[in-house]
Design an enzyme around this catalytic site. Structure first.
Site, short mmCIF file in Angstrom:
data_model
loop_
_atom_site.label_atom_id
_atom_site.label_comp_id
_atom_site.label_asym_id
_atom_site.label_seq_id
_atom_site.Cartn_x
_atom_site.Cartn_y
_atom_site.Cartn_z
N CYS A 1 -91.30 83.12 41.16
CA CYS A 1 -91.07 84.11 42.22
C CYS A 1 -90.22 83.52 43.33
O CYS A 1 -89.41 84.19 43.94
CB CYS A 1 -92.41 84.56 42.78
SG CYS A 1 -93.38 83.20 43.40
N GLU B 1 -99.24 89.21 45.74
CA GLU B 1 -98.18 88.22 45.74
C GLU B 1 -97.17 88.68 44.69
O GLU B 1 -97.46 88.65 43.50
CB GLU B 1 -98.75 86.84 45.38
CG GLU B 1 -99.74 86.31 46.38
CD GLU B 1 -99.05 85.85 47.69
OE1 GLU B 1 -97.82 85.89 47.76
OE2 GLU B 1 -99.78 85.43 48.60
N THR C 1 -93.69 94.27 40.92
CA THR C 1 -93.85 95.44 41.79
C THR C 1 -94.44 96.62 41.04
O THR C 1 -95.29 97.35 41.56
CB THR C 1 -92.48 95.83 42.37
OG1 THR C 1 -91.88 94.66 42.94
CG2 THR C 1 -92.59 96.90 43.43
#
Ligand SMILES: NC(=O)c1ccc[n+]([C@@H]2O[C@H](COP(=O)([O-])OP(=O)(O)OC[C@H]3O[C@@H](n4cnc5c(N)ncnc54)[C@H](O)[C@@H]3O)[C@@H](O)[C@H]2O)c1
Ligand SMILES: O=CCS(=O)(=O)O
Length: 455
Positions: A266, A232, A214
């Site tokens: 992830c 992504e 992020t």
């Protein structure tokens, strides 16, 4: 001292040291990629498809070499690295197939007055030049998920790998050029952060296709302005076991989707929610299966859990485990570290506000949380800034459909974990898990625009 040292995460040996490139190299490379747009415009879809087919074949031919590079650079087990190349083959093959069928639509103007007897022909056209930025954990398959569809769509590509992945990335680019992807169409650089930001803001870059965390995404978004962004990002994905779930299947999914790749995915099963009726039975099965896993040298074929990417990553995971235990969590297995290796760790009785649970924890640790009702489960799962994927083990299709509608995620897998991924399925999340969708056909559209001809 060089800007960056590639250190083997398992044995701490120096692999290579190098300097990042700067703004001048970014400008020079982008000048080449502007010229490459003419090369792409003159290359029909079937030729782009053939080039991608050759890339797919070369990935298989050089599989072991690529897998060894991934293992040396990232500490990923050699078995996981080999699987990654098999996946990259599928991604390249899928890109080759989709390159031949980038179809638009035809519209008749008589849907609304006045009568004009016109036909609209809508076609997908490449955006121009795409900056593709990739993370450390799947250096080849995630790169192919960007380069393949970007090339299939007719774009030119500036590829920016993670600094740890320089050698595997260089070999991938070598294979792309050997497959006849022109050097004016694909270029790779590893610039410093300032020069990367310069590339993001550069007027000759039309889209940013980024996979990573992020913080980096926010920095990119600030510099990108209103360019096309395909993000992504992170995940804090739940694996859910209902009272009627297949416990052996759920344990297998949990092990493979949380402890493989040392939990650095992830879509890893980072939070486990188990119905109270089966909590003890599930926990016992999970611990028994975890005890059998081999931990250690990632270069050994039978190693299941290797090191994390570097000591700072291992420090963060260890600190979060320690804090959870201090906060009252019970250790069912693990809580052990040697160098950059964190042993597979299973905890329960964790506070719901523990950092281990609330943040994306990139390591082989499983927090187990019992629940009693679907409403409680939905509230717990959705109480996250992320929303990537989820998996639920149940025989009740109506419940699965209810969860599909109520969970804030991009994908729900039934009787599988959140780590399910097929390379051609749409892939991406909601909230801070990203913007847009990968998965070959969807990525092609993300890196294209619709152009309409009226006849
Ligand atoms: N959603 C997905 O498909 C997916 C897949 C893999 C990893 N990830 C996420 O990536 C993260 C782990 O990977 P990582 O540690 O390599 O991520 P990262 O964000 O540290 O780095 C990702 C890439 O961005 C570059 N980068 C870093 N800071 C930047 C900046 N300010 N401007 C431009 N580029 C910058 C890095 O050099 C690297 O190439 C985790 O959050 C994980 O969830 C997401
Ligand atoms: O980190 C996630 C990448 S994937 O394995 O889900 O494609």
């Amino acid at each position: 001292m060089a800007d960056y040292q590639i250190i083997n995460p398992y044995n701490n040996k120096l692999i290579e040291e190098y300097d990042f490139t700067g703004r001048k190299q970014v400008d020079a490379v982008l000048e080449k990629l502007v010229a490459g747009r003419e090369v792409q415009a003159a290359t029909p879809a079937f030729e782009r498809s053939n080039i991608l087919m050759r890339l797919a074949q070369l990935l298989l031919e050089r599989k072991e070499e690529l897998a060894c590079l991934i293992t040396e650079e990232t500490g990923k087990t050699i078995s996981d690295s080999r699987v990654e190349i098999d996946r990259a083959y599928n991604t390249a093959l899928g890109s080759a197939m989709e390159a031949r069928s980038i179809s638009g639509e035809a519209l008749d103007s008589d849907a609304f007055p006045p009568q004009r007897e016109k036909i609209g022909v809508v076609l997908w056209k490449p955006l121009g030049t795409v900056l593709c930025i990739t993370p450390f954990n799947f250096p080849i398959n995630i790169a192919v998920h960007k380069v393949g569809p970007a090339f299939a769509a007719g774009n030119t590509i500036l590829y920016k790998p993670g600094p740890q992945n320089k050698r595997s990335a260089e070999l991938l680019v070598e294979l792309c050029h050997a497959a006849s992807m022109a050097e004016s169409v694909l270029q790779m650089l590893i610039p410093d952060i300032d020069a990367t930001g310069h590339a993001v803001a550069h007027p000759e870059v039309h889209a940013i296709n980024f996979t990573g965390g992020t913080a980096a995404a926010n920095a990119i978004a600030v510099r990108a302005g209103y360019k096309k962004l395909l993000f992504e990002l992170g995940g804090n994905d739940p694996l859910i076991v209902m009272e009627d779930g297949d416990l052996d299947a759920a344990v297998n999914a949990a092990i493979n989707q949380r402890f493989a790749t040392a939990g650095q995915r992830c879509t890893a099963a980072k939070r486990l929610f188990v119905h109270r009726q089966v909590f003890s039975a599930f926990s016992e099965k999970l611990v028994a299966a975890t005890e059998k896993l081999k931990v250690g040298d990632p270069a050994q074929d039978d190693t299941f859990v290797g090191p994390l990417i570097h000591s700072a990553a291992a420090d963060q995971v260890q600190q979060r485990i320690d804090a959870a235990v201090t906060g009252g969590a019970r250790v069912l297995f693990g809580h052990r570290r040697e160098g950059n290796i964190i042993w597979p760790t299973i905890l329960d009785n964790i506070a719901d506000d523990a950092e281990l649970v609330c943040e994306e924890t990139f390591g082989p640790v499983m927090p187990l949380r019992a629940f009693d009702s679907v409403d409680e489960l939905v509230a717990l799962v959705n109480n996250s800034s992320f929303g990537l994927q989820a998996g639920v083990f149940t025989q009740q299709l109506s419940l699965a459909k209810q969860l599909f509608n109520r969970l804030d995620v991009g994908l729900l897998a039934i009787n599988d974990g959140p780590g399910f991924r097929a390379e051609h399925f749409p892939f991406g999340g909601v909230k801070e898990s990203g913007v847009g969708r990968e998965g070959v056909r969807y990525a092609i559209r993300e890196m294209s625009f619709q152009k309409t001809l009226v006849i």
